[in-house]
Design a protein around this motif. Structure first.
Motif, PDB file in Angstrom:
ATOM      1  N   HIS A 197      20.802   7.866 -19.161  1.00  0.00           N
ATOM      2  CA  HIS A 197      21.179   6.407 -19.650  1.00  0.00           C
ATOM      3  C   HIS A 197      20.116   6.143 -20.798  1.00  0.00           C
ATOM      4  CE1 HIS A 197      22.947   1.841 -20.171  1.00  0.00           C
ATOM      5  NE2 HIS A 197      24.079   2.472 -19.292  1.00  0.00           N
ATOM      6  N   PRO A 198      20.912   5.165 -21.467  1.00  0.00           N
ATOM      7  CA  PRO A 198      19.624   4.251 -22.284  1.00  0.00           C
ATOM      8  C   PRO A 198      18.618   3.822 -21.510  1.00  0.00           C
ATOM      9  CG  PRO A 198      21.710   4.496 -23.091  1.00  0.00           C
ATOM     10  CD  PRO A 198      21.799   4.600 -21.871  1.00  0.00           C
ATOM     11  N   PHE A 199      18.894   3.337 -20.092  1.00  0.00           N
ATOM     12  CA  PHE A 199      17.899   2.430 -19.447  1.00  0.00           C
ATOM     13  C   PHE A 199      16.689   3.570 -18.900  1.00  0.00           C
ATOM     14  CE2 PHE A 199      20.896  -1.105 -18.246  1.00  0.00           C
ATOM     15  CZ  PHE A 199      21.280  -1.316 -19.621  1.00  0.00           C
ATOM     16  N   ALA A 200      17.669   4.603 -19.341  1.00  0.00           N
ATOM     17  CA  ALA A 200      16.428   5.350 -18.414  1.00  0.00           C
ATOM     18  C   ALA A 200      14.826   6.302 -19.399  1.00  0.00           C
ATOM     19  CB  ALA A 200      17.417   6.487 -17.818  1.00  0.00           C
ATOM     20  N   PHE A 201      15.831   5.721 -20.867  1.00  0.00           N
ATOM     21  CA  PHE A 201      15.084   6.507 -21.613  1.00  0.00           C
ATOM     22  C   PHE A 201      13.235   5.059 -21.797  1.00  0.00           C
ATOM     23  CE2 PHE A 201      18.059   9.618 -22.235  1.00  0.00           C
ATOM     24  CZ  PHE A 201      17.747  10.421 -22.654  1.00  0.00           C
ATOM     25  N   VAL A 202      14.150   4.280 -21.237  1.00  0.00           N
ATOM     26  CA  VAL A 202      13.112   3.303 -21.208  1.00  0.00           C
ATOM     27  C   VAL A 202      12.044   3.149 -20.234  1.00  0.00           C
ATOM     28  CG1 VAL A 202      12.746   0.774 -20.435  1.00  0.00           C
ATOM     29  CG2 VAL A 202      14.654   1.270 -22.123  1.00  0.00           C
ATOM     30  N   ILE A 203      12.738   3.488 -19.049  1.00  0.00           N
ATOM     31  CA  ILE A 203      11.523   3.593 -18.259  1.00  0.00           C
ATOM     32  C   ILE A 203      11.120   4.682 -18.281  1.00  0.00           C
ATOM     33  CG2 ILE A 203      12.793   2.432 -16.442  1.00  0.00           C
ATOM     34  CD1 ILE A 203      13.765   4.221 -14.997  1.00  0.00           C
ATOM     35  N   TYR A 204      11.007   5.956 -18.318  1.00  0.00           N
ATOM     36  CA  TYR A 204      10.337   7.363 -19.295  1.00  0.00           C
ATOM     37  C   TYR A 204       9.522   6.491 -20.057  1.00  0.00           C
ATOM     38  CZ  TYR A 204      14.652   9.736 -17.178  1.00  0.00           C
ATOM     39  OH  TYR A 204      15.982  10.478 -16.759  1.00  0.00           O
ATOM     40  N   ALA A 205       9.541   6.093 -20.994  1.00  0.00           N
ATOM     41  CA  ALA A 205       9.044   5.232 -22.191  1.00  0.00           C
ATOM     42  C   ALA A 205       7.459   4.594 -21.550  1.00  0.00           C
ATOM     43  CB  ALA A 205       9.124   4.985 -23.456  1.00  0.00           C
ATOM     44  N   GLY A 206       8.301   3.763 -21.040  1.00  0.00           N
ATOM     45  CA  GLY A 206       7.801   3.148 -20.230  1.00  0.00           C
ATOM     46  C   GLY A 206       6.433   3.186 -19.164  1.00  0.00           C
ATOM     47  N   THR A 207       7.027   4.748 -18.238  1.00  0.00           N
ATOM     48  CA  THR A 207       5.701   5.559 -17.715  1.00  0.00           C
ATOM     49  C   THR A 207       4.380   5.797 -18.302  1.00  0.00           C
ATOM     50  OG1 THR A 207       7.639   5.919 -16.031  1.00  0.00           O
ATOM     51  CG2 THR A 207       5.621   7.839 -16.751  1.00  0.00           C
ATOM     52  N   LEU A 208       5.154   6.588 -19.906  1.00  0.00           N
ATOM     53  CA  LEU A 208       3.929   7.131 -20.416  1.00  0.00           C
ATOM     54  C   LEU A 208       3.105   6.103 -20.754  1.00  0.00           C
ATOM     55  CD1 LEU A 208       6.035   9.738 -22.679  1.00  0.00           C
ATOM     56  CD2 LEU A 208       4.816  10.224 -20.959  1.00  0.00           C
ATOM     57  N   LEU A 209       3.162   4.879 -21.689  1.00  0.00           N
ATOM     58  CA  LEU A 209       2.433   3.823 -21.454  1.00  0.00           C
ATOM     59  C   LEU A 209       2.477   3.362 -20.788  1.00  0.00           C
ATOM     60  CD1 LEU A 209       5.750   1.484 -24.629  1.00  0.00           C
ATOM     61  CD2 LEU A 209       2.876   2.532 -24.664  1.00  0.00           C
ATOM     62  N   PHE A 210       2.250   3.275 -19.170  1.00  0.00           N
ATOM     63  CA  PHE A 210       2.200   2.364 -17.869  1.00  0.00           C
ATOM     64  C   PHE A 210       0.264   3.202 -17.511  1.00  0.00           C
ATOM     65  CE2 PHE A 210       1.325   1.682 -13.355  1.00  0.00           C
ATOM     66  CZ  PHE A 210       1.445   0.484 -13.603  1.00  0.00           C
ATOM     67  N   ASP A 211       0.858   4.811 -17.575  1.00  0.00           N
ATOM     68  CA  ASP A 211       0.074   5.888 -16.825  1.00  0.00           C
ATOM     69  C   ASP A 211      -1.210   6.034 -18.838  1.00  0.00           C
ATOM     70  OD1 ASP A 211       0.742   6.035 -14.601  1.00  0.00           O
ATOM     71  OD2 ASP A 211       2.105   8.238 -15.843  1.00  0.00           O
ATOM     72  N   ALA A 212      -0.882   5.506 -19.745  1.00  0.00           N
ATOM     73  CA  ALA A 212      -1.942   5.897 -21.029  1.00  0.00           C
ATOM     74  C   ALA A 212      -2.749   4.626 -20.605  1.00  0.00           C
ATOM     75  CB  ALA A 212      -0.769   5.623 -22.150  1.00  0.00           C
ATOM     76  N   VAL A 213      -2.390   3.122 -20.478  1.00  0.00           N
ATOM     77  CA  VAL A 213      -3.288   1.755 -20.235  1.00  0.00           C
ATOM     78  C   VAL A 213      -4.330   2.533 -19.188  1.00  0.00           C
ATOM     79  CG1 VAL A 213      -1.371   1.201 -21.279  1.00  0.00           C
ATOM     80  CG2 VAL A 213      -1.744   0.484 -18.943  1.00  0.00           C
ATOM     81  N   LEU A 214      -3.441   3.773 -18.749  1.00  0.00           N
ATOM     82  CA  LEU A 214      -4.991   3.857 -16.839  1.00  0.00           C
ATOM     83  C   LEU A 214      -6.017   4.566 -17.849  1.00  0.00           C
ATOM     84  CD1 LEU A 214      -2.775   3.674 -13.969  1.00  0.00           C
ATOM     85  CD2 LEU A 214      -3.825   1.978 -14.659  1.00  0.00           C
ATOM     86  N   SER A 215      -5.461   5.232 -18.765  1.00  0.00           N
ATOM     87  CA  SER A 215      -7.171   6.696 -18.851  1.00  0.00           C
ATOM     88  C   SER A 215      -7.821   5.672 -18.870  1.00  0.00           C
ATOM     89  CB  SER A 215      -6.192   7.011 -20.799  1.00  0.00           C
ATOM     90  OG  SER A 215      -7.386   7.755 -20.703  1.00  0.00           O
TER      91      SER A 215
END
Length: 276
Positions: A51-69
């Motif tokens: 679902h389009p909602f799913a791709f929002v949180i897939y992308a959100g996951t990458l961003l969320f972890d990226a800012v912890l790097s």
């Protein structure tokens, strides 16, 4: 099945040893991948994995972890909260423009999945980044996988009283054994590590307490994951780990234990600052 499960367990421990030793971007990258796989498994249960909602949180996951790097100049814990809020806002924007095709229930499920998998999984990395985290991160595994093993052994040997309908094989004796076993492992582990300058008390006191509390919480995490599966009438979340099921089948207790280890360490550290 037993040997397949045992071999998978050995591989998991070996990989964990390597990643916890390396820490940094290596650990964060693997955790991000596990989060994406875990999200896919959970959203597949919800029938929302594409679902389009799913791709929002897939992308959100990458961003969320990226800012912890640590490799990014914007790396800071406060930025992760910014991403969390952004994901919620974008989900609602999608909901508004797709209304009435989609329902708020779908938005809520995706938001829940993001917090449950991505945010909770990130605490493994955050504990590893803590002061002397190369030693402290193992408290997560002691409080989850260690207590699981102890609970299983005690339950098989002396378990008589059924604990929950969510897990027919769980017994009261096994649950108690898991908590006490984790505390014992935490104590033994504390004897083999250097002194913890960040803690107010000796590791021989702090580690058993943290391990026992996390063992209690991890058992709730295990049952919560089972409750979701029962509610949607699925046996396992996936087949990614032979003999264990999916990522969430193996990490359900870890997801609950990790944030508790982090905040209990903060508590002990705060006490340390106050005492000094």
């Amino acid at each position: 099945m037993f040997w397949k499960r045992l071999l998978s367990g050995i591989v998991l421990i070996t990989v964990s040893l390597l990643l916890f030793f390396l820490g940094g971007t290596w650990l964060l990258t693997v955790l991000a991948a596990l989060s994406i796989l875990g999200l896919y498994e959970l959203l597949r249960v919800f029938q929302l994995e594409k679902h389009p909602f799913a791709f929002v949180i897939y992308a959100g996951t990458l961003l969320f972890d990226a800012v912890l790097s640590p490799d990014l100049w914007i790396s800071h814990e406060s930025w992760s909260w910014c991403i969390l809020i952004l994901v919620f806002v974008v989900l609602l924007i999608f909901f508004v423009f797709r209304y009435p095709k989609d329902t708020f229930g779908q938005v809520a499920k995706c938001a829940f999945a993001f917090v449950y998998v991505t945010v909770l999984m990130s605490y493994i990395y955050q504990v590893r980044c803590y002061h002397e985290g190369q030693w402290l991160v193992w408290l997560i595994m002691i409080g989850s996988w260690g207590s699981d093993t102890c609970a299983y052994v005690v339950g098989m040997l002396v378990g008589k009283h059924h604990f929950s309908e969510l897990s027919p094989k769980k017994t009261v004796e096994g649950c108690v054994g898991g908590v006490l076993g984790a505390a014992l492992i935490g104590y033994i582990y504390s004897l083999f590590i250097p002194g913890m300058n960040v803690l107010a008390v000796s590791p021989t006191v702090a580690f058993p307490v943290i391990s026992a509390i996390c063992a209690l919480v991890s058992q709730v995490g295990d049952l919560a994951a089972s409750a979701i599966k029962r509610n949607y009438e699925v046996k396992d979340y996936g087949t990614a780990i032979p003999g264990h099921g999916g990522i969430l089948d193996r990490f359900d207790s870890v997801l609950f234990a990790a944030p508790f280890v982090y905040y209990l360490l903060l508590l002990f550290s705060s006490v340390s600052v106050y005492v000094s």
